[in-house]
Design an enzyme around this catalytic site. Sequence first.
Site, PDB file in Angstrom:
ATOM      1  N   TYR A 141      86.330  52.836  -5.639  1.00  9.71           N
ATOM      2  CA  TYR A 141      85.754  51.497  -4.893  1.00  9.71           C
ATOM      3  C   TYR A 141      87.054  50.751  -4.161  1.00  9.71           C
ATOM      4  O   TYR A 141      88.235  50.660  -4.556  1.00  9.71           O
ATOM      5  CB  TYR A 141      85.533  50.678  -5.519  1.00  9.71           C
ATOM      6  CG  TYR A 141      85.407  49.360  -5.409  1.00  9.71           C
ATOM      7  CD1 TYR A 141      84.618  48.241  -4.454  1.00  9.71           C
ATOM      8  CD2 TYR A 141      86.093  48.223  -5.749  1.00  9.71           C
ATOM      9  CE1 TYR A 141      84.189  47.762  -3.546  1.00  9.71           C
ATOM     10  CE2 TYR A 141      86.022  46.729  -4.950  1.00  9.71           C
ATOM     11  CZ  TYR A 141      85.353  46.071  -4.069  1.00  9.71           C
ATOM     12  OH  TYR A 141      85.285  45.047  -3.474  1.00  9.71           O
ATOM     13  N   ASN A 184      93.502  40.677  -3.393  1.00 12.95           N
ATOM     14  CA  ASN A 184      92.640  40.601  -4.219  1.00 12.95           C
ATOM     15  C   ASN A 184      93.862  39.969  -5.711  1.00 12.95           C
ATOM     16  O   ASN A 184      94.584  40.296  -5.953  1.00 12.95           O
ATOM     17  CB  ASN A 184      92.310  42.141  -5.248  1.00 12.95           C
ATOM     18  CG  ASN A 184      91.185  42.331  -5.026  1.00 12.95           C
ATOM     19  OD1 ASN A 184      90.273  41.098  -5.167  1.00 12.95           O
ATOM     20  ND2 ASN A 184      90.557  43.110  -5.010  1.00 12.95           N
ATOM     21  N   TYR A 211      99.176  -1.093 -27.070  1.00 11.80           N
ATOM     22  CA  TYR A 211      99.170   0.584 -26.959  1.00 11.80           C
ATOM     23  C   TYR A 211     100.318   0.987 -25.899  1.00 11.80           C
ATOM     24  O   TYR A 211     101.026   2.888 -25.733  1.00 11.80           O
ATOM     25  CB  TYR A 211      97.825   0.887 -27.195  1.00 11.80           C
ATOM     26  CG  TYR A 211      97.347   0.529 -27.875  1.00 11.80           C
ATOM     27  CD1 TYR A 211      97.180   0.162 -29.099  1.00 11.80           C
ATOM     28  CD2 TYR A 211      95.758   1.487 -28.098  1.00 11.80           C
ATOM     29  CE1 TYR A 211      96.951  -0.397 -29.962  1.00 11.80           C
ATOM     30  CE2 TYR A 211      94.852   1.595 -29.126  1.00 11.80           C
ATOM     31  CZ  TYR A 211      95.273   0.592 -29.664  1.00 11.80           C
ATOM     32  OH  TYR A 211      94.147   0.030 -30.989  1.00 11.80           O
ATOM     33  N   ARG A 251     103.371   0.678 -27.413  1.00 13.12           N
ATOM     34  CA  ARG A 251     103.955   1.582 -29.376  1.00 13.12           C
ATOM     35  C   ARG A 251     103.894   2.970 -29.366  1.00 13.12           C
ATOM     36  O   ARG A 251     103.928   3.449 -30.134  1.00 13.12           O
ATOM     37  CB  ARG A 251     104.317   0.894 -29.805  1.00 13.12           C
ATOM     38  CG  ARG A 251     102.347   0.272 -30.260  1.00 13.12           C
ATOM     39  CD  ARG A 251     102.270  -0.448 -31.379  1.00 13.12           C
ATOM     40  NE  ARG A 251     101.323  -1.250 -30.891  1.00 13.12           N
ATOM     41  CZ  ARG A 251     100.472  -1.088 -32.017  1.00 13.12           C
ATOM     42  NH1 ARG A 251      99.989  -0.323 -32.572  1.00 13.12           N
ATOM     43  NH2 ARG A 251      98.985  -2.213 -31.591  1.00 13.12           N
ATOM     44  N   PHE A 291      90.843  39.602 -11.268  1.00  9.80           N
ATOM     45  CA  PHE A 291      91.253  39.038  -9.759  1.00  9.80           C
ATOM     46  C   PHE A 291      90.532  37.905  -9.971  1.00  9.80           C
ATOM     47  O   PHE A 291      90.837  36.547  -9.117  1.00  9.80           O
ATOM     48  CB  PHE A 291      91.025  39.295  -8.676  1.00  9.80           C
ATOM     49  CG  PHE A 291      89.832  40.337  -8.723  1.00  9.80           C
ATOM     50  CD1 PHE A 291      87.917  38.692  -9.218  1.00  9.80           C
ATOM     51  CD2 PHE A 291      88.295  41.481  -8.712  1.00  9.80           C
ATOM     52  CE1 PHE A 291      87.185  39.737  -9.340  1.00  9.80           C
ATOM     53  CE2 PHE A 291      87.550  41.458  -9.128  1.00  9.80           C
ATOM     54  CZ  PHE A 291      86.747  40.828  -9.348  1.00  9.80           C
ATOM     55  N   GLU A 302      78.947  38.530  -6.572  1.00 11.73           N
ATOM     56  CA  GLU A 302      79.935  38.161  -6.532  1.00 11.73           C
ATOM     57  C   GLU A 302      79.402  36.492  -7.390  1.00 11.73           C
ATOM     58  O   GLU A 302      79.458  35.334  -6.828  1.00 11.73           O
ATOM     59  CB  GLU A 302      81.397  38.023  -5.660  1.00 11.73           C
ATOM     60  CG  GLU A 302      81.910  38.685  -5.479  1.00 11.73           C
ATOM     61  CD  GLU A 302      82.873  38.925  -4.072  1.00 11.73           C
ATOM     62  OE1 GLU A 302      82.833  37.787  -3.170  1.00 11.73           O
ATOM     63  OE2 GLU A 302      82.772  39.698  -3.966  1.00 11.73           O
TER      64      GLU A 302
END
Length: 511
Positions: free
Chosen positions: A52, A195, A281, A284, A330, A415
């Site tokens: 491939y 890739n 808040y 602190r 990939f 894909e």
Amino acid sequence: MQITGENITLENLYAAAHNPSEKVELAASAKAQMQKSRDYIEGRIASGEVMYGVNTGFGAFSSVRISDSEIEQLQRNLIRSHSMGIGAPFTKTETRAMMMLRANALAKGHSGIRPLVVEKILEFLNNDIIPVVPSQGSVGASGDLAPLSHLALTIIGEGDAWGEDGKIVPVQELLKKKNITPLELKAKEGLSMINGCQVMTSIGLLSLWEARRLLWLADLAGAMSLEGLRGSRKAFDPLISASRPHPGEAKTARNLMKLMGETSEIGESHLIADTRVQDAYSLRCMPAVHGAAKDALRYIVKVLETEANSSTDNPLVFADANKVLSCGNFHGMPVAHAMDFAGIALSSQASISECRISKMISTQMSELPPFLTPNGGLNSGHMIVQVAAASLVSENKVLAHPASVDSIPTSAEKEDHVSMGTIAARKFAQILRNAENVVAMELLSGCQSLDLIAPLKPSAAVKAAHDHIRKTVPFAKEDRIFSKDVEAIKAMMTSNELLTVVQNAVGELEW
């Protein structure tokens, strides 16, 4: 700097990407490993084996056998057809980082390509021939195919590059001027150049370096706001963070105590007849909130440094094991998740900074004049400074929605699950820009607060920062264009100027 396949760090990538004069070369050990891998692939090609990406089509065309006489044309066609990026291009600095990361991934020697490919990428880099790479078009699986194809297109002499005057020119003009020949692709080399996740990783690492600096400056801004609001240092006692041992919490508490010291004239003043029991808040809880952002970003740096030194090709070549393995290295999901997490952490950091601006302009939460102006009504003071900060914080909430939870099938369902990691990295870069502006706004309001409670003095480090800012941004006796003040303070932040002043006063801050 030498490329070994294993030596990219947050620091050396940022430094090299921002320094075009620094030369980068392929290490001899990496070159030998690449040549061994290439010899192995060429032997298998000669035997007639079908592999491939070497002598087949790509993606949904993976079952189509390509004749030996067409292999080089196959690689060129791949790069041309996949150069489908759109949108505004990445900067030269960002693209330099991409080139370094792509070279480093290939230098590991698992792609079966010639060392010449990496050497050619580095030749372009060293001669400041930087491809023009569009920022949109990657779904973050099968690598950053579209943007990396534009990078590869330039390396083979067919794309665009950045000219010396910052204009976009055909790369052939620069190659002719500098007497450099483009790369001629051989079997598998086109596929190996595209890739991988080097686009999302480079954008992420460059942004993370700047985000680390911003977290130090956020500690400074918080310390300045606490002094301006005449808050208490008690919440930063080391006994507290020792009882909840998150590393970032303890580091932030130590940073704050470095910046504010045990006391100051301001700190001493509120101890007399002060009826407040606890601060808000946003004051602190700074160790917990700022510390959580530090812990998150340290983890994310580790993920991206791992990615930067990984093989992300497909197939991968393991000559010693006599294997060529089709795989999914990939896929960008490790980086996508990390970048989404980074965006969330920095959005939270900007949010607490805006909270402190809000406290400084409010008469309910401070003893300061309304909206930090001596003559309210005629002057609006920092009213819209806080509004602008609120706008950026709200925008970050939208941008912090994770890209990695989305996927869309591509390439005719071949894909079918993708990471959207490059979108996550690009979003994080924008969140960073917004957060930098919010912290700059907090520093602007903090300096104004300190002037309004003068002659009481803040701690030495906070005073050093205040005095440095005041060299460029004066006290606002009346309204003016505050956006210019924010721009000036942000310039001090991003140039490292302000952080240097502070660390010269108290030493290194912790990360």
